[in-house]
Scaffold this active site. Structure first.
Site, PDB file in Angstrom:
ATOM      1  N   LYS A  32       0.843  -1.196   0.000  1.00 27.82           N
ATOM      2  CA  LYS A  32       0.000   0.000   0.000  1.00 27.82           C
ATOM      3  C   LYS A  32       0.879   1.247   0.000  1.00 27.82           C
ATOM      4  CE  LYS A  32      -2.251   1.511   3.760  1.00 27.82           C
ATOM      5  NZ  LYS A  32      -1.973   2.974   3.897  1.00 27.82           N
ATOM      6  N   ASP A  59      -3.508   4.328  -1.847  1.00 22.49           N
ATOM      7  CA  ASP A  59      -4.472   4.694  -0.802  1.00 22.49           C
ATOM      8  C   ASP A  59      -4.490   6.214  -0.601  1.00 22.49           C
ATOM      9  OD1 ASP A  59      -6.159   4.671   1.427  1.00 22.49           O
ATOM     10  OD2 ASP A  59      -4.521   4.170   2.811  1.00 22.49           O
ATOM     11  N   LYS A  61      -7.606   7.998  -0.803  1.00 24.85           N
ATOM     12  CA  LYS A  61      -8.917   8.326  -0.203  1.00 24.85           C
ATOM     13  C   LYS A  61      -9.519   9.601  -0.792  1.00 24.85           C
ATOM     14  CE  LYS A  61      -7.715   6.314   4.320  1.00 24.85           C
ATOM     15  NZ  LYS A  61      -6.247   6.098   4.124  1.00 24.85           N
ATOM     16  N   ASP A  64     -14.038  14.645  -2.972  1.00 27.50           N
ATOM     17  CA  ASP A  64     -14.188  15.999  -3.512  1.00 27.50           C
ATOM     18  C   ASP A  64     -15.433  16.015  -4.387  1.00 27.50           C
ATOM     19  OD1 ASP A  64     -13.582  18.666  -4.456  1.00 27.50           O
ATOM     20  OD2 ASP A  64     -11.481  18.239  -3.976  1.00 27.50           O
ATOM     21  N   THR A 122     -10.732   3.029  10.730  1.00 30.08           N
ATOM     22  CA  THR A 122     -10.577   2.148  11.886  1.00 30.08           C
ATOM     23  C   THR A 122     -10.011   2.877  13.102  1.00 30.08           C
ATOM     24  OG1 THR A 122      -8.482   1.406  10.917  1.00 30.08           O
ATOM     25  CG2 THR A 122     -10.401  -0.004  10.604  1.00 30.08           C
ATOM     26  N   ARG A 214       2.949  -1.260  10.566  1.00 29.20           N
ATOM     27  CA  ARG A 214       4.115  -1.232  11.442  1.00 29.20           C
ATOM     28  C   ARG A 214       4.510  -2.585  12.020  1.00 29.20           C
ATOM     29  NH1 ARG A 214       1.707   4.078  14.306  1.00 29.20           N
ATOM     30  NH2 ARG A 214      -0.128   3.059  13.454  1.00 29.20           N
TER      31      ARG A 214
END
Length: 238
Positions: A32, A59, A61, A64, A122, A214
């Site tokens: 990603k 990614d 997002k 608009d 999330t 991570r």
């Protein structure tokens, strides 16, 4: 798209990404590229990763007005990523415009990128959603509503937490993608996520893809950590 694990390349530079990917010695990954990396390095980082043979979830997002999102997607389609996304809160017209842009920007003979929509992040709790977004239904109901709107708009799936994946699959079918961030091994720190789950939870919920950051990228041995997630997904006792 085959592997169930998408590795979030939450790095700030091309050099960090290169060092990380080189540790996998030719293994083909699904990764990603998010805002942090894309805004630092631009489209060239996508080209570099694709040249190594990896699949990419871009990614960004998008959220608009429909025409702006359409134009942006037309440009992003030329990068030949495998998966892109928008915010479902942008509405049906915006999501349909995103698909139009992708279709127009995809070169003849190439496959259009899959397009999914973010339902609720999330990192958002139900309390936050009600207080800050003034959405008073339960969080699960809000996520399912956005998922249904996404499918009505013609998109391929949603970003959601593992906790909502099962009800989305039940309501919208197995072909509708559920991409779930917030995946951790039991011993991992939660970090800034609030609605987290283990790979075993994700498998049992029937999610399509787990996004892991991570826990792999900051590990002393990323390859070993990656294998642990695959084993956990497959139900192997660690």
């Amino acid at each position: 798209m085959k592997t169930p694990i998408i590795i979030a390349l939450d790095f700030a530079s091309k050099e960090e990404v290169s060092r990380f990917l080189d540790r996998f010695k030719g293994e083909k990954l699904f990764v990603k590229v998010g805002m942090e990396l894309f805004y630092q390095e631009g489209p060239s980082i996508v080209h570099d990763i694709k040249e190594k043979g990896h699949q990419i979830f871009l990614d960004l997002k998008l959220h608009d007005i429909p025409n702006t999102v359409k134009s942006a997607m037309k440009g992003l389609a030329k990068l030949q990523c495998d998966l892109v996304n928008v915010h479902a809160a942008g509405g049906q017209e915006m999501m349909m415009a995103a698909l139009e842009g992708l279709d127009q920007g995809t070169q003849a003979g190439q496959k259009r990128p899959f397009c999914i929509a973010v339902t609720q992040l999330t990192s958002t709790s139900e309390e936050q959603m009600k207080k800050e977004q003034l959405i008073q239904v339960p969080l699960e109901e809000s996520v399912l509503h956005y998922a249904k709107l996404t499918k009505q708009s013609g998109l391929d799936g949603v970003v959601c937490s593992t906790h909502e994946a099962a009800i989305i699959r039940q309501a919208l079918g197995n072909e509708f993608l559920t991409v779930t961030p917030g995946i951790r091994l039991k011993e991992d720190a939660v970090g800034d996520q609030k609605r987290v789950a283990t790979p075993d939870d994700a498998r049992k919920a029937g999610v399509s893809y787990m996004v892991v950051g991570r826990s792999i990228t900051r590990s002393e041995n990323p390859v070993e950590s990656y294998q642990k997630f695959i084993q956990a997904w497959e139900g192997v006792q660690l």
